[in-house]
Design an enzyme around this catalytic site. Structure first.
Site, short mmCIF file in Angstrom:
data_model
loop_
_atom_site.label_atom_id
_atom_site.label_comp_id
_atom_site.label_asym_id
_atom_site.label_seq_id
_atom_site.Cartn_x
_atom_site.Cartn_y
_atom_site.Cartn_z
N LYS A 22 0.85 -1.20 0.00
CA LYS A 22 0.00 0.00 0.00
C LYS A 22 0.89 1.25 0.00
CE LYS A 22 -1.78 1.61 4.05
NZ LYS A 22 -1.38 3.00 4.30
N ASN A 23 1.88 1.28 0.89
CA ASN A 23 2.67 2.49 1.05
C ASN A 23 3.61 2.76 -0.13
OD1 ASN A 23 1.37 2.89 3.41
ND2 ASN A 23 3.08 2.40 4.76
N CYS A 116 -4.29 12.92 13.49
CA CYS A 116 -5.07 11.69 13.46
C CYS A 116 -4.83 10.96 14.77
CB CYS A 116 -4.69 10.83 12.26
SG CYS A 116 -3.04 10.16 12.37
N ARG A 121 0.98 14.67 13.71
CA ARG A 121 1.50 14.46 12.35
C ARG A 121 1.59 15.76 11.54
NH1 ARG A 121 -0.83 8.77 10.13
NH2 ARG A 121 1.13 8.69 9.01
N ASP A 305 4.92 0.34 12.09
CA ASP A 305 3.67 -0.26 11.61
C ASP A 305 3.51 -1.71 12.05
OD1 ASP A 305 2.98 2.10 10.43
OD2 ASP A 305 3.39 1.50 8.37
N ARG A 397 -8.53 -0.29 4.99
CA ARG A 397 -7.61 0.67 4.38
C ARG A 397 -6.27 0.02 4.04
NH1 ARG A 397 -6.06 4.92 8.08
NH2 ARG A 397 -4.71 5.26 6.32
C1 UD1 Z 1 4.62 6.68 6.46
C2 UD1 Z 1 3.71 5.47 6.29
C3 UD1 Z 1 3.23 4.99 7.65
C4 UD1 Z 1 4.43 4.73 8.57
C5 UD1 Z 1 5.34 5.94 8.61
C6 UD1 Z 1 6.63 5.69 9.39
C7 UD1 Z 1 2.65 5.84 4.16
C8 UD1 Z 1 1.41 6.16 3.41
N1 UD1 Z 1 2.56 5.86 5.49
O1 UD1 Z 1 3.82 7.71 7.05
O2 UD1 Z 1 2.50 3.78 7.46
O3 UD1 Z 1 3.95 4.45 9.86
O4 UD1 Z 1 5.72 6.34 7.28
O5 UD1 Z 1 7.31 4.60 8.88
O6 UD1 Z 1 3.68 5.54 3.57
N2 UD1 Z 1 6.79 14.35 10.98
C9 UD1 Z 1 6.98 15.68 11.31
N3 UD1 Z 1 6.89 16.62 10.31
C10 UD1 Z 1 6.66 16.26 9.01
C11 UD1 Z 1 6.48 14.90 8.69
C12 UD1 Z 1 6.56 13.96 9.69
O7 UD1 Z 1 7.19 16.02 12.47
O8 UD1 Z 1 6.60 17.17 8.15
C13 UD1 Z 1 6.84 13.32 12.05
C14 UD1 Z 1 5.49 12.60 12.18
O9 UD1 Z 1 4.58 13.32 12.99
C15 UD1 Z 1 5.89 11.29 12.80
C16 UD1 Z 1 7.27 11.03 12.18
O10 UD1 Z 1 7.73 12.29 11.68
O11 UD1 Z 1 6.02 11.41 14.20
C17 UD1 Z 1 7.26 10.01 11.05
O12 UD1 Z 1 6.40 10.45 10.03
P1 UD1 Z 1 6.66 10.10 8.49
O13 UD1 Z 1 7.92 9.30 8.34
O14 UD1 Z 1 6.50 11.35 7.71
O15 UD1 Z 1 5.42 9.14 8.21
P2 UD1 Z 1 4.35 9.23 7.05
O16 UD1 Z 1 5.01 9.51 5.76
O17 UD1 Z 1 3.21 10.08 7.49
#
Ligand code: UD1
Length: 418
Positions: A22-23, A116, A121, A305, A397
């Site tokens: 999915k990701n 969420c 996030r 995850d 999902r």
């Molecule tokens: C992706 C995955 C999700 C997985 C996560 C971490 C998808 C669709 N989802 O989510 O399943 O759990 O990677 O492996 O691929 N953060 C910030 N600022 C930002 C962006 C992120 O502070 O601009 C923080 C987030 O709040 C979180 C951490 O960084 O605490 C990790 O987030 P991130 O690696 O961005 O995860 P996603 O891309 O949202």
């Protein structure tokens, strides 16, 4: 609303074919916006998040159709530059619309995704990328408005945290920026590598170093592509834990064993037999398991995850273990639900102390988020008696044919409509 009803206590035994990731599929779908040529993506899982993304692409102006496990996008007409709340709120990964639209249209307005259940996030790292590449950003009426009238210009970007989504957004816009972009402290999850492979097939010049450094040499134009999505390592890990928690034996087909190394290593330390071929893993319970601590980390560390599923397993492995969540701030929503099965767990900040016991008892439980849902299903499978899992739209999902795959390996599980 649909529910999953499980009569637990059966050892699971057999083969499961793992679906496409999915990701990985989500950013690859958004990458199709970078070209006017047609695109074919195979091994696409059938999931609510994929349908949402296809709906999103069609709304933006990219004709996209899914038939079975194949998605095709067609040569586009004009794209809209506004992504409204109704589409963005359904799925956080919608923020991946920003990179490609900014690269193609030089402007994009996206409704802010909000937090969420697993945390606030924020998207500050994403926005920082666009700023560094020369864009201007403002927030008005709940929308983040990004524009780069003079175009995007490659630069050096140093991430404060290797965010998966921000790395994807950086790739999705810098491939069409002028000059060279370097991302330091980039995420290097297998899904990033898959996206980089797709972009290179399109004619981009992306090099993923394996040392958290990605370099991108901008090009003027990108082409169509045909690509098979990599297997879903999180789905695979969930079925490996299903074998462990039910004292069974499950062979996963169509997997990449190296993507699962952190989970396989921990299961081996618990006492599971894990055997690998080039594209299969057999997880077999051979002796009483011993508890193992985990702490979640960016790849190649233990994936966040799989944290919830691991907790379900530790609840049923006699002895004490610690589970530390380092990626998300509030990813323990499953604790209260696991306690409804009789699990002995105590939360202490970002660590959960588990005192594993021999038996849990079936219970009515409620899913708070996707992977929490997987943990509840696993606990239900290992528990004698009936478990009724509600709010299963979260599971839809991310788990392709969950009940069908579990039934095939011996689970007594069904979906009830109410
Ligand atoms: C992706 C995955 C999700 C997985 C996560 C971490 C998808 C669709 N989802 O989510 O399943 O759990 O990677 O492996 O691929 N953060 C910030 N600022 C930002 C962006 C992120 O502070 O601009 C923080 C987030 O709040 C979180 C951490 O960084 O605490 C990790 O987030 P991130 O690696 O961005 O995860 P996603 O891309 O949202």
């Amino acid at each position: 609303m649909d529910k999953i009803v499980i009569r637990g206590g059966k050892k699971l035994k057999g083969e499961v074919v793992i679906s496409g990731s999915k990701n990985s599929t989500l950013p690859i779908l958004f990458a199709s916006l970078l070209t006017d040529e047609s695109v074919t993506i195979t091994n696409v899982p059938s999931l609510a998040d994929i349908d949402t993304t296809i709906e999103f692409l069609n709304f933006i102006g990219k004709k996209t159709l899914k038939k079975g496990n194949v998605v095709k996008t067609y040569s586009s007409c004009r794209y809209k530059h506004v992504a409204p709340y109704d589409l963005v709120r359904k799925m956080r990964a919608s923020v991946l619309i920003m990179g490609p639209l900014l690269a193609r249209l030089k402007k994009v307005d996206v409704s802010l995704p909000g937090g969420c259940t697993i945390g606030a996030r924020p998207i500050d790292i994403h926005l920082d990328v666009f700023k560094k590449l020369g864009a201007e950003i403002s927030v008005e009426g709940g929308y983040v408005k990004i524009s780069a009238e003079k175009g995007l210009k490659g630069t050096a970007i140093n991430f404060k945290f290797p965010s998966v989504g921000a790395t994807e957004n950086a790739l999705l816009c810098s491939v069409l920026a002028k000059g060279k972009t370097t991302i330091i402290n980039a995420a290097e999850e297998p899904e990033i590598e898959d996206l980089a492979n797709v972009l290179n097939k399109m004619g981009a010049k992306v090099v993923v170093s394996g040392t958290k450094k990605i370099t991108i040499e901008g090009v003027d134009k990108l082409h169509g592509f045909i690509h098979e999505v990599i297997p879903d390592r999180i789905e695979a890990a969930t079925y490996m834990i299903a074998a462990a928690i039910t004292k069974g034996e499950v062979t996963l087909k169509k997997v990449v064993p190296k993507h699962l190394k952190a989970v396989s290593d921990k299961l081996r330390k618990c006492g599971m037999s894990i055997k690998e071929t080039k594209d299969t893993i057999t997880a077999k319970w051979v002796k009483t398991l011993k508890p193992q601590n985990i702490k979640t980390e960016v790849y190649p560390g233990f994936p966040t995850d799989v944290q919830a599923q691991w907790m379900a397993l530790m609840c049923l492995v006699k002895g004490k273990s610690k589970i530390t969540e380092n990626i998300f701030e509030n990813r323990f929503m499953h604790v209260a639900e696991l306690q409804r099965f009789g699990a002995d767990i105590v939360t202490d900040g970002k660590t959960v102390n588990v005192n594993g016991i021999e038996k849990l008892s079936g219970a009515p439980v409620m899913v708070s988020d996707l992977r929490a849902g997987a943990a509840l299903v696993l606990a239900g499978l290992a528990t004698e008696g009936n478990t009724v899992v509600s709010r299963i739209y979260h599971l839809d999902r991310g788990y392709d044919m969950l009940e069908k795959k579990l039934k095939k390996i011996g689970a007594n599980i069904k979906r009830a409509h109410s």
